[in-house]
Each structure stands twice: as structure tokens, then as C-alpha cells.
Design an enzyme around this catalytic site. Structure first.
Site, PDB file in Angstrom:
ATOM      1  N   GLU B  54       8.128   7.495   1.363  1.00  0.00           N
ATOM      2  CA  GLU B  54       7.940   8.361   0.197  1.00  0.00           C
ATOM      3  C   GLU B  54       8.820   9.608   0.233  1.00  0.00           C
ATOM      4  OE1 GLU B  54       5.560   7.055   2.041  1.00  0.00           O
ATOM      5  OE2 GLU B  54       4.668   5.618   0.660  1.00  0.00           O
ATOM      6  N   HIS B 123      -6.164   6.089   0.023  1.00  0.00           N
ATOM      7  CA  HIS B 123      -5.581   5.594  -1.228  1.00  0.00           C
ATOM      8  C   HIS B 123      -6.200   6.269  -2.444  1.00  0.00           C
ATOM      9  CE1 HIS B 123      -4.256   2.406   1.478  1.00  0.00           C
ATOM     10  NE2 HIS B 123      -3.394   2.026   0.554  1.00  0.00           N
TER      11      HIS B 123
END
Lengths: 311, 326
Positions: B54, B123
Site C-alpha cells: 500500500e 479489515h
């Protein structure tokens, strides 16, 4: 190199007189000058907190740089940056970040835009960072992506042995950052970073190779940070013998000695060059000190782009 | 109008904006895998699968945005944004300012969050307020398919970095979506989902629905609740909230995110500083707990403010009023 040296030594004096401190690149001038001189106007440069040499080698006005360091309105960033993140888009020096590794995180994107037709045709991107940044995880992410996406990107690692206040021997088991780059499949070259002609030759070769195939290259320049991390810094933590060893390899003096030995320059000529550099920096100080402070009412200007939704 | 899910609305927005502007490109883990039609229509150069990394996805988007492209990055789940923090917060959010306005960062960072998939806290973390706190960034979190499309299109056309959060529980929700390729929902404009005069319920994302259900129940009891969907968290549409408060004098803020230093706290502060004279009751915050998201369905649902909780809060407010008046 003389101008860079004069500029940074003047900043040290100004700091002693109360101006903001800076991260100088004294001792690393050959890296900046040798690589930047191998680039063309269409190329882009990303640098870091130790950026003065890259900017001056690119033709930055020392007066505007100094005004920026002093927080004045005529600085390249209007005084919002100070010394640590000076960008000069007009010179192609973009997105300067003082976050160690920040330059490595953004460089692939600049190169991707170039590859996708946003820059001038044939342009490449050079990113300067140090051995400290090479110890950040983003170093590997950046190299990996540049290789995988075949980006026109020149990685320039100025391995100066110091990561802020910690010697490189305490932070990594290897000496050669180029070995890490080679592990990512990058063509690498390791050069004496205190020899401006050697740096320039290697940079020209790497730049030509990138222009030819559009793929990244890696240059490790072995050098040394002769001054502290940030002014003021008494360098009490530095081994005196090691410092003396590298002071004897001062890249500016070395190049002067070489030119004198080659009769490409005589003593009078060298004196004249030094005087010119000093005069240029003296004028820069006058310009910067005469520059106005930013208007406090502009404090929040430039946070957001004015153009939002197009109706 | 066409009926479609939120996921379809997002996809349509991406396709339309990529069609409209050749500078728009999509990057992320799996974007080319999942959106084959975009690869076919716009080419692999503009729809790029990335390493599962990321920090470099976001950093690359920042560099590309400052160099003439308009990247949209899919970072999958909001907790993964912490890996991208440096690029988004330190670079995209600050380098425009620090450079004296030399660079723009027209990029959109998409991610999913919220309960509903039993995926647990790594998540599912409604961390949108972290980005509201960071200067230079805009933050969007829609609740209807039409808004997902219109806000995503507007975000892509905005010259600022925009964090675009998708509530997981809303992705398969269906709704009417305008077919107009110029269907844009301006950033910074809240929507009044239901008009009312007794209490203002402010929310965004999935908890808007809880507020609407509560408002329907309250109406049966003769209480008229106004429901405001913020849609954009930054810039915050203060005027719409304040206008409503001047009418109702009562504020309940409902968020799935935890309360401390979050949007609910900000709205309570807005009421206290700008509408104190019209407040008829203390502001109520109904938020998720200061706890990581649990995976178990029961625990996940227990963290959510419900319509019943909203109804009770409003009844409590009005009961206090009645006691005070007697």
C-alpha cells in the site's frame, strides 16, 4: 561545487547568528554536481532534506534558496518550506520530501507519468536519497515497482555513512546498498562519490541507458557527510580518525587539485572562482535578508487547490 | 435512472470518468483482475494491478498526480491505509502547502470498511476521522448508490486528494442511479434525507439507514425527526447542520466509528460553538465503542448504533424536556 560549498558554509554561519538550522551536504557536493550535470532540462529530480547541492547544481538561485531557509516570501516556496522540503518546479526539482524514504515513495509515480506521456518526450527521473532511506521498507517497494513497471528512473544513493546520528555500521550488515538493488534485478554501478568526474561519467552512462530502454538504473555513490546531521551539531559522536580520513578526500579540494595538476586551472584562476562563488553567496544573503516576511494572513493559503468540482 | 448496486455504481463512475479524461488511471491490488472490461476499454497502462504494497501504491499515486495524471487507487480495506499514511498524509496532504502551491494532487484513494462481513478489526475499522484531521485531504463516505456514483465522479474531478470510503454493508444495496454522465454530487454538500422539526439526526454511511428507520418509528409517536446524511466529512457542510439545528434545537449524531475525537465529537463541538443559543437539550452521540472490530456477527452487530438506540435517545431527550417543563 564551489558555489554549493560557499552557500552551505554561509548557512552554517547564519545559523550561529540565529537563523534556522539546515542539513548540509558538505562533503557530498560531487554526487549532486556529477549527476545533475548528466541530466537535461526535460528530466525531473526528486530530492530530500539534504537538497541544497542538487538545487544549486540544477541552477537554483542561491538568493531564493536562502530566502526560503530564512522563511521569507521570495523563497522558492514562499517561506512555507524552510530548508527541509524545497521544491522548484520551474527547474524540474519536484516533490522534495524530508520524510526519509518519501522521495522513494513518489519517484515511481513521477516516472510513470513521464512514461505515460505527461512530461517532455524522452525525459527521465532521478531520485536522490541516502543509506538511511535504503533502510526504510519503501526502498524495496520503490525499486521493485520501478523494475516491474519498467520506469525511466535513476536511483541515486548517496551512501554517506550517516543515518541522522547513527553510523551505518550500526544499522545494516552490508556495506553495499547496490547489492540490495542488484537483488531487485537493477543494473547497478558503484562509484567514488567524492570524485565528480567519476560520478559524472557513471551518471551519463546510466542516463543514456535509461533513455535507450526506458528501464531503471541504480547508482551508489560512496561518500561521507563531513558535517553533522543538522546545524548546529558538534559531531562529538564522530570518530576523529574516520572524519580526518574523509576530510583528506574533500571532493571540492580534490577536484581543484586535479585541475591544477592538469594545468586546466591555475592558482589565480582558482582564487578567482572562489571569490566569484563567495560574491554570489554574499549577494544571496543580502537578497534573502532584504526579502519580506510572509503575511500572517496568508497562513492557510495553498492548503487546498481552489479548483474542485467542475459544474 | 437505472437500478443498480453500489458496486455497480462505483464501477460505472470509474468507467465514465476514464472515458471522459485520458489522464485518469486506476491502480491497486487486483483492479485489473476484477475490472476486465476497463482493461479492455482503456488499456492495461491505465488499469494497473500492483504489488500488495500500500505504501508504494499510494506514493506512486502521489507522484503521478503531481505530474499530470489523475490516479484512482484501490487500497481494499481501510485498515491497510495505515501503510499508506506517509504518502497520503505527509506527501499528498502537505506538499502542496509546503511548496507554496507548486503542486496539485488530484487523486482518489478508495477503501472499504465497516461491519457486515465478519472480517475483524484489521479489515474493518472506521478510521475516516484520522484523515479528516490531516490537512490538505478531503474525505467522502456516501450512503446511497446514486451518491457513490456522483461523489466518486466529483472526487476524480477534484484537484485535491480525496479519501473515498465505502461502507462494506452498502456495496450490494440497490438503488436508483442517474444515467447522466454529468451526475455529480458536489463534495462538501450534505443531504437532508428527511425533513423534521423536533430533532436533528446526523449520520453518514450505513447508520443513515438506522436514522431513517428511527425517524419513521418516531413519526408514529408524533415526533418529527430531520435526518441529515453528511456524505462528505471534509469539507464539512456546517450550514446544513446548523440550519437544521436552528429549527429543531436538538442534535443526535450517529456513527459507526468510535466517538473519541471523531465526527460525532466534531459535530457536538459545532453545535456547542455555533448553535448553543438554540440548543434545547444536551447533544447525544451514538457511536461505536473504543474497541477493535470483532469478527463474530453478534459482536459486530453489538458495536453498531441501531434504530432502536436512536429512538430511545430521542425519547430520552424529549422526556427530559417534559420533566424540565413540569
Amino acid at each position: 561545487m564551489l558555489r554549493v560549498r560557499a552557500y552551505e558554509e554561509t548557512l552554517v554561519e547564519l545559523q550561529r547568528a540565529g537563523a534556522p538550522g539546515t542539513c548540509t551536504s558538505v562533503g557530498q557536493e560531487a554526487c549532486a554536481v556529477g549527476v545533475v550535470d548528466a541530466l537535461e532540462a526535460r528530466d525531473r529530480i526528486l530530492t530530500n532534506h539534504r537538497s541544497a547541492a542538487h538545487l544549486i547544481a540544477r541552477g537554483a538561485d542561491p538568493g531564493r534558496l536562502m530566502a526560503e531557509v530564512l522563511g521569507r516570501v521570495d523563497g522558492y516556496c514562499g517561506g512555507r518550506s524552510g530548508s527541509l522540503h524545497i521544491s522548484a518546479k520551474e527547474l524540474g526539482v519536484v516533490l522534495t520530501s524530508t520524510i526519509v524514504g518519501g522521495e522513494l515513495s513518489m519517484a515511481p509515480g513521477v516516472a510513470l507519468a513521464q512514461k505515460m506521456g505527461q512530461g517532455e518526450p524522452g525525459g527521465i527521473v532521478a531520485v536522490f536519497f541516502g543509506d538511511g532511506a535504503a533502510c526504510e521498507g519503501i526502498f524495496h517497494e520503490s525499486l521493485n515497482l520501478a523494475v516491474q513497471w519498467q520506469l525511466p528512473l535513476l536511483f541515486v544513493c548517496e551512501n554517506n555513512d550517516w543515518q541522522a546520528f547513527v553510523h551505518r555500521r550500526e544499522t545494516m550488515p552490508d556495506n553495499a546498498i547496490a547489492d540490495w538493488a542488484a537483488g531487485h534485478g537493477l543494473p547497478v554501478a558503484t562509484v567514488d562519490g567524492n570524485d565528480v568526474e567519476a560520478v559524472h561519467a557513471a551518471a551519463c552512462e546510466a542516463v543514456a541507458a535509461i533513455r535507450a530502454d526506458g528501464r531503471p538504473r541504480f547508482l551508489e555513490l560512496v561518500t561521507y557527510r563531513l558535517r553533522g546531521h543538522f546545524e548546529p551539531d558538534d559531531q562529538a559522536y564522530v570518530d576523529a580518525d574516520e572524519l580526518a580520513h574523509w576530510q583528506a578526500r574533500d571532493p571540492v579540494q580534490n577536484q581543484a587539485d586535479r585541475l591544477l595538476a592538469q594545468n586546466a586551472l591555475d592558482a589565480a584562476g582558482l582564487t578567482q572562482l572562489r571569490q566569484q562563488a563567495a560574491a554570489r553567496i554574499e549577494a544571496a544573503v543580502s537578497f534573502a535578508q532584504a526579502s519580506a516576511w510572509p503575511d500572517p494572513r496568508t497562513l492557510t493559503r495553498h492548503v487546498y487547490a481552489e479548483q474542485g468540482v467542475q459544474p | 435512472m437505472s437500478r443498480m448496486t453500489t458496486e455497480q455504481a462505483i464501477h460505472q463512475a470509474l468507467a465514465e470518468e476514464m472515458q471522459r479524461d485520458a489522464r485518469v488511471l486506476l491502480m491497486g491490488e487486483g483492479v485489473a483482475t476484477k475490472r476486465r472490461d476497463l482493461v479492455q476499454d482503456f488499456g492495461a497502462a491505465r488499469v494497473r494491478n500492483t504489488p500488495l504494497a500500500e505504501a508504494i501504491i499510494a506514493g506512486t499515486a502521489v507522484g503521478a498526480a503531481a505530474s499530470g495524471l489523475r490516479p484512482v487507487i484501490d487500497l481494499l480495506f481501510a485498515p491497510f491505509l495505515t501503510y499508506a499514511m506517509d504518502a497520503l498524509v505527509n506527501s499528498a496532504g502537505k506538499l502542496r502547502y509546503l511548496s507554496g502551491g507548486q503542486f496539485d494532487f488530484p487523486l482518489v484513494a478508495m477503501s472499504m470498511t465497516g461491519s457486515g462481513w465478519c472480517v475483524g478489526a484489521q479489515h474493518n475499522h472506521n478510521l475516516e476521522a484520522m484523515f479528516v484531521h490531516a490537512p490538505g485531504l478531503k474525505v467522502v463516505m456516501p450512503s446511497t448508490p446514486a451518491d457513490f456514483k456522483g461523489l466518486l465522479k466529483a472526487a476524480i474531478r477534484d484537484d485535491n486528494p480525496v479519501l473515498f470510503f465505502s461502507d462494506l454493508a452498502l456495496l450490494h444495496q440497490e438503488g436508483e442511479v442517474p444515467d447522466d454522465r454529468e451526475h455529480l454530487v458536489p463534495l462538501g454538500q450534505a443531504a437532508v434525507r428527511r425533513a423534521g422539526t423536533d430533532v436533528t439526526l446526523v449520520s453518514y454511511a450505513k447508520t443513515v439507514e438506522a436514522c431513517l428507520q428511527a425517524a419513521a418509528q418516531l413519526q408514529a409517536q408524533g415526533i418529527a425527526a430531520e435526518v441529515i446524511d453528511l456524505r462528505t466529512l471534509k469539507p464539512l457542510d456546517e450550514a446544513t447542520v446548523l440550519n437544521s439545528l436552528r429549527k429543531t434545537g436538538r442534535l443526535v449524531v450517529v456513527t459507526e466509528a468510535s466517538g473519541l475525537c471523531g465526527m460525532a465529537a466534531e459535530l457536538a463541538a459545532l453545535a456547542a460553538t455555533r448553535a448553543f443559543d438554540v440548543l434545547r437539550a444536551p447533544v447525544v452521540r451514538l457511536t461505536g465503542p473504543d474497541a477493535p472490530g470483532a469478527s463474530s456477527w453478534v459482536l459486530e452487530q453489538a458495536a453498531l448504533p441501531t434504530a432502536e438506540a436512536v429512538v430511545q435517545a430521542v425519547q430520552g431527550m424529549l422526556a427530559e424536556m417534559a420533566v424540565a417543563a413540569s
